[in-house]
Design an enzyme around this catalytic site. Structure first.
Site, short mmCIF file in Angstrom:
data_model
loop_
_atom_site.label_atom_id
_atom_site.label_comp_id
_atom_site.label_asym_id
_atom_site.label_seq_id
_atom_site.Cartn_x
_atom_site.Cartn_y
_atom_site.Cartn_z
N GLY A 117 1.13 21.44 31.62
CA GLY A 117 0.42 20.17 31.50
C GLY A 117 -0.54 20.07 30.33
O GLY A 117 -1.43 19.22 30.33
N SER A 118 -0.36 20.89 29.30
CA SER A 118 -1.28 20.81 28.15
C SER A 118 -1.16 19.46 27.45
O SER A 118 -2.17 18.87 27.05
CB SER A 118 -1.05 21.96 27.18
OG SER A 118 0.28 21.96 26.70
N ASN A 119 0.05 18.93 27.32
CA ASN A 119 0.20 17.60 26.73
C ASN A 119 -0.38 16.52 27.65
O ASN A 119 -0.97 15.55 27.18
CB ASN A 119 1.68 17.29 26.44
CG ASN A 119 2.06 17.63 25.01
OD1 ASN A 119 1.33 17.33 24.08
ND2 ASN A 119 3.20 18.27 24.86
N LYS B 187 15.18 15.34 45.19
CA LYS B 187 15.77 14.36 46.10
C LYS B 187 14.92 13.09 46.15
O LYS B 187 15.45 11.98 46.11
CB LYS B 187 15.90 14.97 47.51
CG LYS B 187 16.50 14.02 48.54
CD LYS B 187 16.56 14.70 49.92
CE LYS B 187 17.14 13.81 50.98
NZ LYS B 187 16.37 12.61 51.27
N HIS C 277 10.35 15.13 22.77
CA HIS C 277 11.29 16.24 22.71
C HIS C 277 10.90 17.14 21.55
O HIS C 277 10.60 16.64 20.46
CB HIS C 277 12.72 15.71 22.53
CG HIS C 277 13.75 16.77 22.64
ND1 HIS C 277 14.12 17.33 23.84
CD2 HIS C 277 14.47 17.42 21.68
CE1 HIS C 277 15.03 18.26 23.63
NE2 HIS C 277 15.26 18.34 22.32
N ASN D 265 9.58 9.70 26.27
CA ASN D 265 9.60 11.15 26.38
C ASN D 265 9.31 11.74 25.01
O ASN D 265 9.56 11.10 23.99
CB ASN D 265 10.99 11.60 26.86
CG ASN D 265 11.09 13.10 27.03
OD1 ASN D 265 10.18 13.75 27.55
ND2 ASN D 265 12.21 13.67 26.61
#
Length: 187
Positions: free
Chosen positions: A12-14, A59, A103, A101
């Site tokens: 979770g650094s970003n 799920k 990448h 997102n």
């Protein structure tokens, strides 16, 4: 106020960098962090940052449970920051052009299933690439195939290890991701 949800699977650094960027922002607020890994470091970061963190299963992502949670939390925009599961079509359709997102490569190179983190950096070094970088893109129903919003690159030296490349990429992520999120969300 625009409510952001951040999805992460790891440390979770970003996520922390994004939360700090939007602290006290006049129109954008990170209101929820979601995680599919009950052992992820992002959960402790969320506690320290005083942001609710919801842990869910694959799920629950696929069966609509996560979509209902997003709706209950009035989420306007979704940011994937180190999130490793494929986003289901029920969410990509509902949040068209509202999911982005980051990448750790210059897509379309080194994208797709299984290409994340050190897997990408090892491939870049193994293939003796001269550059690598980041790609911020919209999320659709396929891994790393959504429209590209932003890219930036760094040189990869012949002496660079995968860890060296990872450090360079992480610096780009920290520098650009919050700013690009702000620009896209504010459109």
């Amino acid at each position: 106020m625009i409510h952001l949800a951040l999805f992460a699977s790891g440390s979770g650094s970003n996520v922390e960098n994004i939360v700090k960027h939007f602290t006290n922002h006049p129109t954008i607020k990170v209101t929820t962090i979601l995680c599919n890994n009950p052992n992820a470091g992002v959960i402790d970061r969320a506690k320290r940052l005083d942001i609710p963190c919801i842990v869910f299963s694959k799920k629950e992502l696929e069966d609509g449970t996560v979509g209902k949670l997003l709706q209950q939390n009035s989420i306007d925009f979704i940011v994937l920051a180190g999130f490793l599961l494929k986003f289901p079509e029920n969410l990509t359709m509902k949040y068209t052009h509202k999911i982005i997102n980051i990448h750790p490569a210059l897509l379309p190179k080194y994208g797709g299933k299984g290409m994340y983190g050190m897997h990408v950096h090892n491939a870049v070094v193994t293939n003796k690439e001269k550059e690598s970088g980041i790609t911020i893109h919209y999320v659709n129903e396929n891994y790393d195939e959504g429209a590209i919003i932003f890219q930036d690159s760094v040189a990869v030296l012949p002496t660079d290890s995968a860890e060296d490349v990872a450090q360079k990429i992480h610096a780009l992520e920290y520098k650009h991701f919050p700013r690009v999120i702000e620009q896209i969300v504010s459109l």
